[in-house]
Design a protein around this motif. Sequence first.
Motif, mmCIF file in Angstrom:
data_model
loop_
_atom_site.group_PDB
_atom_site.id
_atom_site.type_symbol
_atom_site.label_atom_id
_atom_site.label_comp_id
_atom_site.label_asym_id
_atom_site.label_seq_id
_atom_site.Cartn_x
_atom_site.Cartn_y
_atom_site.Cartn_z
ATOM 1 N N SER A 115 -57.405 112.753 -12.995
ATOM 2 C CA SER A 115 -57.451 111.876 -14.388
ATOM 3 C C SER A 115 -57.781 110.406 -13.984
ATOM 4 N N THR A 116 -58.446 109.811 -15.136
ATOM 5 C CA THR A 116 -58.410 108.092 -14.614
ATOM 6 C C THR A 116 -58.352 107.609 -16.222
ATOM 7 N N SER A 117 -57.688 106.478 -15.935
ATOM 8 C CA SER A 117 -57.347 105.455 -17.271
ATOM 9 C C SER A 117 -58.190 104.558 -17.482
ATOM 10 N N MET A 118 -58.236 104.098 -18.728
ATOM 11 C CA MET A 118 -58.971 102.678 -18.969
ATOM 12 C C MET A 118 -57.794 101.490 -19.211
ATOM 13 N N ASP A 119 -58.556 100.407 -18.752
ATOM 14 C CA ASP A 119 -57.887 99.230 -18.770
ATOM 15 C C ASP A 119 -57.575 99.053 -20.394
ATOM 16 N N TYR A 121 -61.865 89.062 -35.661
ATOM 17 C CA TYR A 121 -60.747 90.382 -35.575
ATOM 18 C C TYR A 121 -61.392 91.096 -34.441
ATOM 19 N N PHE A 122 -60.684 92.121 -33.986
ATOM 20 C CA PHE A 122 -60.852 92.725 -32.732
ATOM 21 C C PHE A 122 -60.204 94.235 -32.978
ATOM 22 N N PHE A 123 -60.493 94.913 -31.817
ATOM 23 C CA PHE A 123 -59.859 96.187 -31.580
ATOM 24 C C PHE A 123 -59.714 96.243 -30.037
ATOM 25 N N ARG A 124 -58.539 96.957 -29.848
ATOM 26 C CA ARG A 124 -58.165 97.034 -28.565
ATOM 27 C C ARG A 124 -57.761 98.719 -28.211
ATOM 28 N N PHE A 125 -57.930 98.922 -26.924
ATOM 29 C CA PHE A 125 -57.879 100.317 -26.183
ATOM 30 C C PHE A 125 -56.424 100.261 -25.802
ATOM 31 N N GLU A 126 -55.429 101.137 -25.917
ATOM 32 C CA GLU A 126 -54.297 101.524 -25.721
ATOM 33 C C GLU A 126 -54.012 102.836 -25.058
ATOM 34 N N ASN A 127 -53.686 102.834 -23.706
ATOM 35 C CA ASN A 127 -53.246 104.020 -22.911
ATOM 36 C C ASN A 127 -54.223 105.056 -22.864
ATOM 37 N N ILE A 128 -55.372 104.851 -23.043
ATOM 38 C CA ILE A 128 -56.455 105.602 -22.792
ATOM 39 C C ILE A 128 -56.742 106.411 -21.582
ATOM 40 N N THR A 129 -56.532 107.847 -21.516
ATOM 41 C CA THR A 129 -56.484 108.590 -20.227
ATOM 42 C C THR A 129 -57.250 109.907 -20.554
ATOM 43 N N MET A 147 -58.914 113.910 -23.526
ATOM 44 C CA MET A 147 -58.420 112.569 -23.372
ATOM 45 C C MET A 147 -57.288 112.354 -24.365
ATOM 46 N N SER A 148 -56.540 111.092 -24.144
ATOM 47 C CA SER A 148 -55.330 110.820 -25.039
ATOM 48 C C SER A 148 -55.409 109.282 -24.843
ATOM 49 N N GLY A 149 -54.468 108.710 -26.094
ATOM 50 C CA GLY A 149 -54.303 107.366 -26.101
ATOM 51 C C GLY A 149 -54.752 107.058 -27.615
ATOM 52 N N LYS A 150 -55.053 105.820 -27.857
ATOM 53 C CA LYS A 150 -55.324 105.133 -29.219
ATOM 54 C C LYS A 150 -56.268 104.153 -29.023
ATOM 55 N N THR A 151 -56.793 103.639 -30.136
ATOM 56 C CA THR A 151 -57.443 102.532 -30.327
ATOM 57 C C THR A 151 -56.660 101.882 -31.706
ATOM 58 N N VAL A 152 -56.691 100.335 -31.399
ATOM 59 C CA VAL A 152 -56.146 99.574 -32.685
ATOM 60 C C VAL A 152 -57.327 98.715 -33.105
ATOM 61 N N TRP A 153 -57.400 98.666 -34.462
ATOM 62 C CA TRP A 153 -58.459 97.908 -35.135
ATOM 63 C C TRP A 153 -57.803 96.820 -36.163
#
Length: 413
Positions: free
Chosen positions: A96-100, A1-9, A128-134
Amino acid sequence: YFFRFENITFWRTQAAADEQSDKEHGTGLIQAVIFEAADRNNIGGSAYGGQRSICCTPDLAKLEGCKQGEVIRIPSSTDSKWPMVLNIYFGGNDLSTSMDNAKVPIMKTGMYNLFFIACDPKLKGTTMSGKTVWKNPDGYLPGRMAPLKKFYVYMMIAYLLLSAIWFSQYVRFWKDILLLQHCITAVIGLGLFEMILWYFDYSNFNSTGMRPVVITTWVVTVGAIRKTLSRLLILSVSMGYGVVRPTLGGLTSKVLLLGATYFLASELLDITEYVGTINDISGRARLFLVLPDAFLDAFLILWIFTSLSKTLEQLQVKRISAKLDLYRKFSNALAVAVIASVAWITFEVYFKATDPFNERWQSAWIITAFWDILSFALLCVICYLWAPSQSSQRDMHTRKMSRTNLMMKKLNL
Protein backbone atom coordinates in the motif's frame (compact mmCIF):
# COMPACT_ATOMS: atom_id res chain seq x y z
CA TYR A 1 -12.63 27.61 -3.38
CA PHE A 2 -10.79 24.30 -3.17
CA PHE A 3 -10.89 20.57 -2.90
CA ARG A 4 -8.69 18.39 -0.75
CA PHE A 5 -7.69 14.76 -0.43
CA GLU A 6 -8.38 12.99 2.87
CA ASN A 7 -6.88 9.62 3.85
CA ILE A 8 -6.41 8.40 0.27
CA THR A 9 -4.73 4.96 0.32
CA PHE A 10 -3.99 2.58 -2.56
CA TRP A 11 -3.52 -1.19 -2.36
CA ARG A 12 -1.91 -3.16 -5.16
CA THR A 13 -2.13 -6.91 -5.55
CA GLN A 14 0.28 -9.24 -3.78
CA ALA A 15 1.55 -10.50 -7.15
CA ALA A 16 2.41 -6.93 -8.26
CA ALA A 17 4.25 -6.25 -4.97
CA ASP A 18 6.23 -9.53 -5.13
CA GLU A 19 7.71 -8.53 -8.50
CA GLN A 20 9.53 -5.61 -6.87
CA SER A 21 12.60 -5.44 -4.63
CA ASP A 22 12.20 -4.04 -1.14
CA LYS A 23 15.20 -1.74 -1.75
CA GLU A 24 13.75 -0.02 -4.81
CA HIS A 25 11.97 3.31 -4.76
CA GLY A 26 9.10 4.31 -7.02
CA THR A 27 8.10 0.78 -8.00
CA GLY A 28 4.60 1.72 -9.11
CA LEU A 29 3.08 5.06 -10.17
CA ILE A 30 -0.49 6.23 -9.73
CA GLN A 31 -1.40 9.73 -10.94
CA ALA A 32 -4.20 11.98 -9.76
CA VAL A 33 -5.36 14.06 -12.72
CA ILE A 34 -7.45 17.18 -12.08
CA PHE A 35 -8.82 19.17 -15.02
CA GLU A 36 -11.69 21.43 -16.02
CA ALA A 37 -14.19 19.85 -18.41
CA ALA A 38 -13.36 22.48 -21.04
CA ASP A 39 -9.71 21.31 -20.96
CA ARG A 40 -10.47 17.60 -21.32
CA ASN A 41 -8.65 17.44 -24.68
CA ASN A 42 -5.48 18.53 -22.87
CA ILE A 43 -5.30 15.06 -21.35
CA GLY A 44 -4.10 12.30 -23.67
CA GLY A 45 -2.97 12.21 -27.28
CA SER A 46 -3.20 10.27 -30.52
CA ALA A 47 -0.37 8.78 -32.58
CA TYR A 48 -0.68 8.91 -36.39
CA GLY A 49 -4.37 9.79 -36.21
CA GLY A 50 -5.24 6.58 -34.34
CA GLN A 51 -7.27 5.98 -31.19
CA ARG A 52 -6.76 8.53 -28.45
CA SER A 53 -4.67 7.34 -25.50
CA ILE A 54 -4.47 8.85 -22.02
CA CYS A 55 -1.14 7.18 -21.21
CA CYS A 56 2.06 7.88 -23.10
CA THR A 57 2.89 5.02 -25.52
CA PRO A 58 6.27 4.49 -27.27
CA ASP A 59 4.92 6.13 -30.45
CA LEU A 60 3.52 9.10 -28.55
CA ALA A 61 6.79 9.47 -26.65
CA LYS A 62 8.54 9.99 -30.01
CA LEU A 63 5.88 12.33 -31.42
CA GLU A 64 4.96 14.47 -28.41
CA GLY A 65 7.95 14.06 -26.13
CA CYS A 66 5.88 12.68 -23.25
CA LYS A 67 7.31 10.25 -20.72
CA GLN A 68 6.37 6.66 -21.45
CA GLY A 69 4.14 5.08 -18.80
CA GLU A 70 2.77 8.42 -17.54
CA VAL A 71 -0.37 10.44 -18.28
CA ILE A 72 -0.06 12.81 -21.26
CA ARG A 73 -0.62 16.39 -20.11
CA ILE A 74 -0.83 19.40 -22.43
CA PRO A 75 -0.78 22.75 -20.54
CA SER A 76 -3.94 24.85 -20.84
CA SER A 77 -3.74 27.99 -22.99
CA THR A 78 -5.17 30.07 -20.13
CA ASP A 79 -3.16 28.61 -17.22
CA SER A 80 -0.01 26.52 -17.68
CA LYS A 81 -0.47 24.87 -14.24
CA TRP A 82 -3.64 23.16 -15.46
CA PRO A 83 -4.50 20.36 -15.97
CA MET A 84 -2.88 19.35 -12.70
CA VAL A 85 -1.17 15.95 -12.28
CA LEU A 86 -0.08 14.64 -8.85
CA ASN A 87 2.17 11.58 -8.60
CA ILE A 88 1.79 8.85 -5.95
CA TYR A 89 4.47 6.13 -5.82
CA PHE A 90 4.60 2.70 -4.20
CA GLY A 91 7.85 2.08 -2.37
CA GLY A 92 9.81 -1.19 -2.72
CA ASN A 93 7.52 -4.19 -2.45
CA ASP A 94 4.98 -2.43 -0.24
CA LEU A 95 1.38 -3.50 -0.70
CA SER A 96 0.00 0.00 0.00
CA THR A 97 0.85 3.65 -0.32
CA SER A 98 -0.86 6.77 0.98
CA MET A 99 -1.38 10.18 -0.54
CA ASP A 100 -0.65 13.42 1.29
CA ASN A 101 -3.76 15.25 2.53
CA ALA A 102 -3.14 18.03 0.04
CA LYS A 103 -5.48 20.97 -0.60
CA VAL A 104 -5.81 22.11 -4.22
CA PRO A 105 -6.96 25.74 -4.63
CA ILE A 106 -9.26 26.47 -7.60
CA MET A 107 -9.37 30.03 -8.89
CA LYS A 108 -11.68 29.64 -11.89
CA THR A 109 -15.38 28.68 -11.91
CA GLY A 110 -16.08 25.52 -13.89
CA MET A 111 -16.88 21.80 -13.82
CA TYR A 112 -13.79 19.99 -12.54
CA ASN A 113 -12.99 16.30 -12.88
CA LEU A 114 -10.68 14.09 -10.86
CA PHE A 115 -9.30 10.78 -12.13
CA PHE A 116 -6.86 8.37 -10.54
CA ILE A 117 -4.92 6.71 -13.36
CA ALA A 118 -2.32 3.90 -13.34
CA CYS A 119 -0.59 3.53 -16.71
CA ASP A 120 1.54 0.60 -15.49
CA PRO A 121 -0.26 -2.65 -16.49
CA LYS A 122 1.29 -4.36 -13.43
CA LEU A 123 -0.96 -2.21 -11.21
CA LYS A 124 -4.11 -3.77 -12.63
CA GLY A 125 -6.44 -4.71 -9.76
CA THR A 126 -5.29 -1.83 -7.52
CA THR A 127 -7.93 -0.65 -5.05
CA MET A 128 -8.26 2.56 -3.07
CA SER A 129 -10.07 4.11 -0.09
CA GLY A 130 -10.51 7.61 1.28
CA LYS A 131 -12.43 10.68 0.21
CA THR A 132 -12.15 14.06 -1.46
CA VAL A 133 -13.81 17.21 -0.12
CA TRP A 134 -14.96 19.89 -2.56
CA LYS A 135 -15.87 23.40 -1.40
CA ASN A 136 -17.39 26.25 -3.40
CA PRO A 137 -17.22 29.94 -2.38
CA ASP A 138 -20.71 29.74 -0.82
CA GLY A 139 -20.38 26.32 0.82
CA TYR A 140 -20.11 22.61 0.13
CA LEU A 141 -23.16 22.24 -2.13
CA PRO A 142 -22.18 21.12 -5.66
CA GLY A 143 -22.61 23.93 -8.19
CA ARG A 144 -25.45 22.17 -10.00
CA MET A 145 -27.37 21.82 -6.70
CA ALA A 146 -26.63 25.19 -5.08
CA PRO A 147 -29.48 27.15 -6.82
CA LEU A 148 -32.01 24.63 -5.44
CA LYS A 149 -31.44 25.94 -1.92
CA LYS A 150 -32.81 29.36 -2.94
CA PHE A 151 -35.47 27.72 -5.13
CA TYR A 152 -36.95 25.88 -2.13
CA VAL A 153 -37.22 29.19 -0.27
CA TYR A 154 -39.39 30.52 -3.12
CA MET A 155 -41.41 27.29 -3.13
CA MET A 156 -41.99 27.64 0.64
CA ILE A 157 -43.32 31.17 0.09
CA ALA A 158 -45.57 29.94 -2.74
CA TYR A 159 -47.00 27.14 -0.58
CA LEU A 160 -47.49 29.56 2.32
CA LEU A 161 -49.49 31.92 0.09
CA LEU A 162 -51.58 29.03 -1.24
CA SER A 163 -52.11 27.79 2.34
CA ALA A 164 -53.24 31.22 3.51
CA ILE A 165 -55.78 31.55 0.68
CA TRP A 166 -57.02 27.97 1.01
CA PHE A 167 -57.30 27.97 4.81
CA SER A 168 -59.16 31.27 4.84
CA GLN A 169 -61.85 29.60 2.70
CA TYR A 170 -61.48 26.38 4.67
CA VAL A 171 -62.23 28.09 7.98
CA ARG A 172 -64.95 30.27 6.48
CA PHE A 173 -66.96 27.31 5.17
CA TRP A 174 -65.92 24.76 7.80
CA LYS A 175 -69.40 23.27 8.12
CA ASP A 176 -69.66 22.69 4.36
CA ILE A 177 -66.25 21.01 3.85
CA LEU A 178 -66.21 17.78 1.82
CA LEU A 179 -63.85 14.85 2.36
CA LEU A 180 -62.28 15.69 -1.02
CA GLN A 181 -61.36 19.14 0.31
CA HIS A 182 -59.82 17.56 3.42
CA CYS A 183 -57.56 15.59 1.04
CA ILE A 184 -56.58 18.78 -0.79
CA THR A 185 -55.70 20.35 2.57
CA ALA A 186 -53.48 17.37 3.39
CA VAL A 187 -51.64 17.68 0.04
CA ILE A 188 -51.03 21.42 0.63
CA GLY A 189 -49.72 20.73 4.14
CA LEU A 190 -47.44 17.92 2.96
CA GLY A 191 -46.14 20.08 0.10
CA LEU A 192 -45.24 22.92 2.48
CA PHE A 193 -43.60 20.51 4.93
CA GLU A 194 -41.62 18.89 2.10
CA MET A 195 -40.28 22.24 0.85
CA ILE A 196 -39.20 23.19 4.40
CA LEU A 197 -37.39 19.87 4.83
CA TRP A 198 -35.66 20.20 1.44
CA TYR A 199 -34.40 23.65 2.41
CA PHE A 200 -32.98 22.42 5.73
CA ASP A 201 -31.44 19.40 4.00
CA TYR A 202 -29.62 21.59 1.46
CA SER A 203 -28.66 24.16 4.11
CA ASN A 204 -27.09 21.53 6.32
CA PHE A 205 -25.29 19.95 3.38
CA ASN A 206 -23.98 23.37 2.32
CA SER A 207 -22.61 24.24 5.76
CA THR A 208 -21.18 20.85 6.81
CA GLY A 209 -20.29 19.12 3.53
CA MET A 210 -22.29 16.06 4.55
CA ARG A 211 -25.86 15.18 3.72
CA PRO A 212 -27.78 14.34 6.92
CA VAL A 213 -29.22 10.85 6.45
CA VAL A 214 -32.11 11.37 8.89
CA ILE A 215 -33.35 14.67 7.38
CA THR A 216 -32.87 13.42 3.82
CA THR A 217 -34.79 10.22 4.58
CA TRP A 218 -37.58 12.26 6.15
CA VAL A 219 -37.86 14.65 3.21
CA VAL A 220 -37.82 11.76 0.72
CA THR A 221 -40.55 9.94 2.66
CA VAL A 222 -42.73 13.07 2.98
CA GLY A 223 -42.21 13.70 -0.74
CA ALA A 224 -43.23 10.12 -1.62
CA ILE A 225 -46.39 10.46 0.52
CA ARG A 226 -47.21 13.82 -1.07
CA LYS A 227 -46.71 12.51 -4.63
CA THR A 228 -48.80 9.41 -3.89
CA LEU A 229 -51.64 11.38 -2.28
CA SER A 230 -51.58 13.93 -5.13
CA ARG A 231 -51.96 11.23 -7.76
CA LEU A 232 -54.73 9.46 -5.84
CA LEU A 233 -56.47 12.82 -5.41
CA ILE A 234 -56.39 13.48 -9.17
CA LEU A 235 -57.57 9.93 -9.87
CA SER A 236 -60.44 10.23 -7.36
CA VAL A 237 -61.53 13.59 -8.79
CA SER A 238 -61.40 12.12 -12.31
CA MET A 239 -63.72 9.35 -11.16
CA GLY A 240 -66.19 12.01 -10.05
CA TYR A 241 -65.62 11.54 -6.32
CA GLY A 242 -67.10 14.41 -4.32
CA VAL A 243 -68.92 15.82 -7.34
CA VAL A 244 -70.72 13.06 -9.21
CA ARG A 245 -70.44 10.20 -6.72
CA PRO A 246 -70.20 10.28 -2.89
CA THR A 247 -67.89 7.23 -2.66
CA LEU A 248 -65.62 5.22 -4.93
CA GLY A 249 -67.53 2.07 -4.08
CA GLY A 250 -65.83 -1.14 -5.16
CA LEU A 251 -62.90 0.79 -6.65
CA THR A 252 -61.66 1.98 -3.24
CA SER A 253 -59.51 -1.11 -2.58
CA LYS A 254 -57.97 -0.95 -6.07
CA VAL A 255 -57.16 2.74 -5.69
CA LEU A 256 -55.56 2.16 -2.26
CA LEU A 257 -53.55 -0.81 -3.57
CA LEU A 258 -52.24 1.27 -6.46
CA GLY A 259 -51.36 4.06 -4.01
CA ALA A 260 -49.41 1.71 -1.73
CA THR A 261 -47.51 0.25 -4.71
CA TYR A 262 -46.68 3.71 -6.06
CA PHE A 263 -45.49 4.89 -2.64
CA LEU A 264 -43.08 1.94 -2.30
CA ALA A 265 -41.68 2.43 -5.82
CA SER A 266 -41.24 6.18 -5.34
CA GLU A 267 -39.74 5.81 -1.85
CA LEU A 268 -37.19 3.21 -3.01
CA LEU A 269 -36.14 5.29 -6.03
CA ASP A 270 -35.76 8.54 -4.07
CA ILE A 271 -33.90 6.95 -1.13
CA THR A 272 -31.44 5.33 -3.54
CA GLU A 273 -30.96 8.60 -5.41
CA TYR A 274 -30.80 11.12 -2.55
CA VAL A 275 -29.81 9.34 0.67
CA GLY A 276 -26.10 8.68 1.11
CA THR A 277 -23.43 9.44 -1.49
CA ILE A 278 -24.56 11.66 -4.33
CA ASN A 279 -24.79 10.00 -7.75
CA ASP A 280 -23.05 6.89 -6.42
CA ILE A 281 -25.37 4.56 -8.32
CA SER A 282 -24.72 2.87 -11.66
CA GLY A 283 -26.89 3.60 -14.68
CA ARG A 284 -28.28 0.06 -14.82
CA ALA A 285 -29.24 0.03 -11.14
CA ARG A 286 -30.99 3.39 -11.44
CA LEU A 287 -32.79 2.26 -14.59
CA PHE A 288 -34.02 -0.81 -12.70
CA LEU A 289 -35.58 1.49 -10.07
CA VAL A 290 -36.87 4.14 -12.52
CA LEU A 291 -38.81 1.66 -14.68
CA PRO A 292 -41.43 0.62 -12.03
CA ASP A 293 -42.00 4.27 -11.10
CA ALA A 294 -42.40 5.28 -14.77
CA PHE A 295 -44.70 2.31 -15.48
CA LEU A 296 -46.98 3.19 -12.54
CA ASP A 297 -47.11 6.84 -13.62
CA ALA A 298 -48.10 5.79 -17.15
CA PHE A 299 -50.77 3.43 -15.77
CA LEU A 300 -52.13 6.21 -13.52
CA ILE A 301 -52.35 8.67 -16.44
CA LEU A 302 -54.24 6.09 -18.52
CA TRP A 303 -56.66 5.34 -15.65
CA ILE A 304 -57.15 9.05 -14.90
CA PHE A 305 -58.09 9.99 -18.48
CA THR A 306 -60.29 6.89 -18.89
CA SER A 307 -62.17 7.80 -15.69
CA LEU A 308 -62.35 11.45 -16.69
CA SER A 309 -63.89 10.53 -20.04
CA LYS A 310 -66.61 8.45 -18.30
CA THR A 311 -67.34 11.25 -15.82
CA LEU A 312 -67.68 13.82 -18.60
CA GLU A 313 -70.01 11.47 -20.45
CA GLN A 314 -72.21 11.03 -17.34
CA LEU A 315 -72.41 14.79 -16.82
CA GLN A 316 -73.36 15.33 -20.48
CA VAL A 317 -76.13 12.72 -20.26
CA LYS A 318 -77.47 14.28 -17.05
CA ARG A 319 -77.06 17.78 -18.56
CA ILE A 320 -75.42 19.19 -15.44
CA SER A 321 -73.85 22.18 -17.21
CA ALA A 322 -72.06 23.77 -14.22
CA LYS A 323 -70.24 20.59 -13.23
CA LEU A 324 -69.61 19.71 -16.88
CA ASP A 325 -67.87 23.08 -17.31
CA LEU A 326 -65.87 22.41 -14.12
CA TYR A 327 -64.67 19.04 -15.37
CA ARG A 328 -63.83 20.37 -18.81
CA LYS A 329 -61.55 22.95 -17.20
CA PHE A 330 -60.01 20.20 -15.08
CA SER A 331 -59.46 17.91 -18.09
CA ASN A 332 -57.87 20.78 -20.04
CA ALA A 333 -55.49 21.48 -17.14
CA LEU A 334 -54.55 17.79 -16.94
CA ALA A 335 -53.98 17.62 -20.69
CA VAL A 336 -51.66 20.65 -20.53
CA ALA A 337 -49.78 19.07 -17.58
CA VAL A 338 -49.29 15.77 -19.44
CA ILE A 339 -48.13 17.52 -22.63
CA ALA A 340 -45.73 19.67 -20.58
CA SER A 341 -44.42 16.54 -18.81
CA VAL A 342 -43.77 14.68 -22.08
CA ALA A 343 -42.09 17.75 -23.60
CA TRP A 344 -39.92 18.22 -20.50
CA ILE A 345 -38.90 14.54 -20.41
CA THR A 346 -37.86 14.87 -24.07
CA PHE A 347 -35.86 18.00 -23.23
CA GLU A 348 -34.30 16.29 -20.19
CA VAL A 349 -33.13 13.32 -22.31
CA TYR A 350 -31.72 15.74 -24.93
CA PHE A 351 -30.07 17.88 -22.22
CA LYS A 352 -28.27 14.91 -20.66
CA ALA A 353 -27.41 13.24 -23.97
CA THR A 354 -25.78 16.39 -25.36
CA ASP A 355 -23.89 17.25 -22.17
CA PRO A 356 -21.88 14.14 -21.21
CA PHE A 357 -19.28 16.21 -19.34
CA ASN A 358 -21.82 18.30 -17.35
CA GLU A 359 -20.56 21.56 -18.83
CA ARG A 360 -24.07 23.04 -18.56
CA TRP A 361 -24.06 22.41 -14.81
CA GLN A 362 -25.28 25.94 -14.04
CA SER A 363 -28.64 25.12 -15.68
CA ALA A 364 -28.97 21.53 -14.40
CA TRP A 365 -31.01 22.55 -11.32
CA ILE A 366 -33.94 23.50 -13.60
CA ILE A 367 -34.44 19.80 -14.46
CA THR A 368 -35.35 19.04 -10.84
CA ALA A 369 -37.17 22.33 -10.18
CA PHE A 370 -39.58 21.93 -13.12
CA TRP A 371 -41.40 18.94 -11.57
CA ASP A 372 -42.02 20.80 -8.30
CA ILE A 373 -43.32 23.82 -10.23
CA LEU A 374 -45.63 21.66 -12.38
CA SER A 375 -47.01 19.82 -9.32
CA PHE A 376 -47.64 23.12 -7.55
CA ALA A 377 -49.36 24.64 -10.61
CA LEU A 378 -51.69 21.63 -10.94
CA LEU A 379 -52.46 21.81 -7.20
CA CYS A 380 -53.38 25.49 -7.60
CA VAL A 381 -55.79 24.57 -10.42
CA ILE A 382 -57.45 21.92 -8.23
CA CYS A 383 -57.69 24.38 -5.31
CA TYR A 384 -59.32 26.94 -7.59
CA LEU A 385 -61.85 24.50 -9.07
CA TRP A 386 -62.71 22.76 -5.78
CA ALA A 387 -62.41 25.68 -3.39
CA PRO A 388 -64.59 25.38 -0.24
CA SER A 389 -67.92 27.13 -0.64
CA GLN A 390 -71.38 27.20 0.89
CA SER A 391 -72.80 25.17 -2.00
CA SER A 392 -70.36 22.21 -1.63
CA GLN A 393 -72.25 20.33 1.07
CA ARG A 394 -75.64 21.44 -0.31
CA ASP A 395 -74.85 19.82 -3.67
CA MET A 396 -73.89 16.61 -1.89
CA HIS A 397 -77.16 16.62 0.10
CA THR A 398 -79.10 17.28 -3.11
CA ARG A 399 -77.52 14.24 -4.74
CA LYS A 400 -78.30 12.10 -1.71
CA MET A 401 -81.94 13.27 -1.69
CA SER A 402 -82.26 12.56 -5.43
CA ARG A 403 -81.02 9.01 -4.94
CA THR A 404 -83.37 8.51 -1.98
CA ASN A 405 -86.38 9.74 -4.00
CA LEU A 406 -85.42 7.49 -6.89
CA MET A 407 -85.28 4.45 -4.58
CA MET A 408 -88.62 5.37 -3.05
CA LYS A 409 -90.19 5.53 -6.53
CA LYS A 410 -88.79 2.12 -7.38
CA LEU A 411 -90.21 0.69 -4.14
CA ASN A 412 -93.65 2.18 -4.90
CA LEU A 413 -93.54 0.56 -8.31
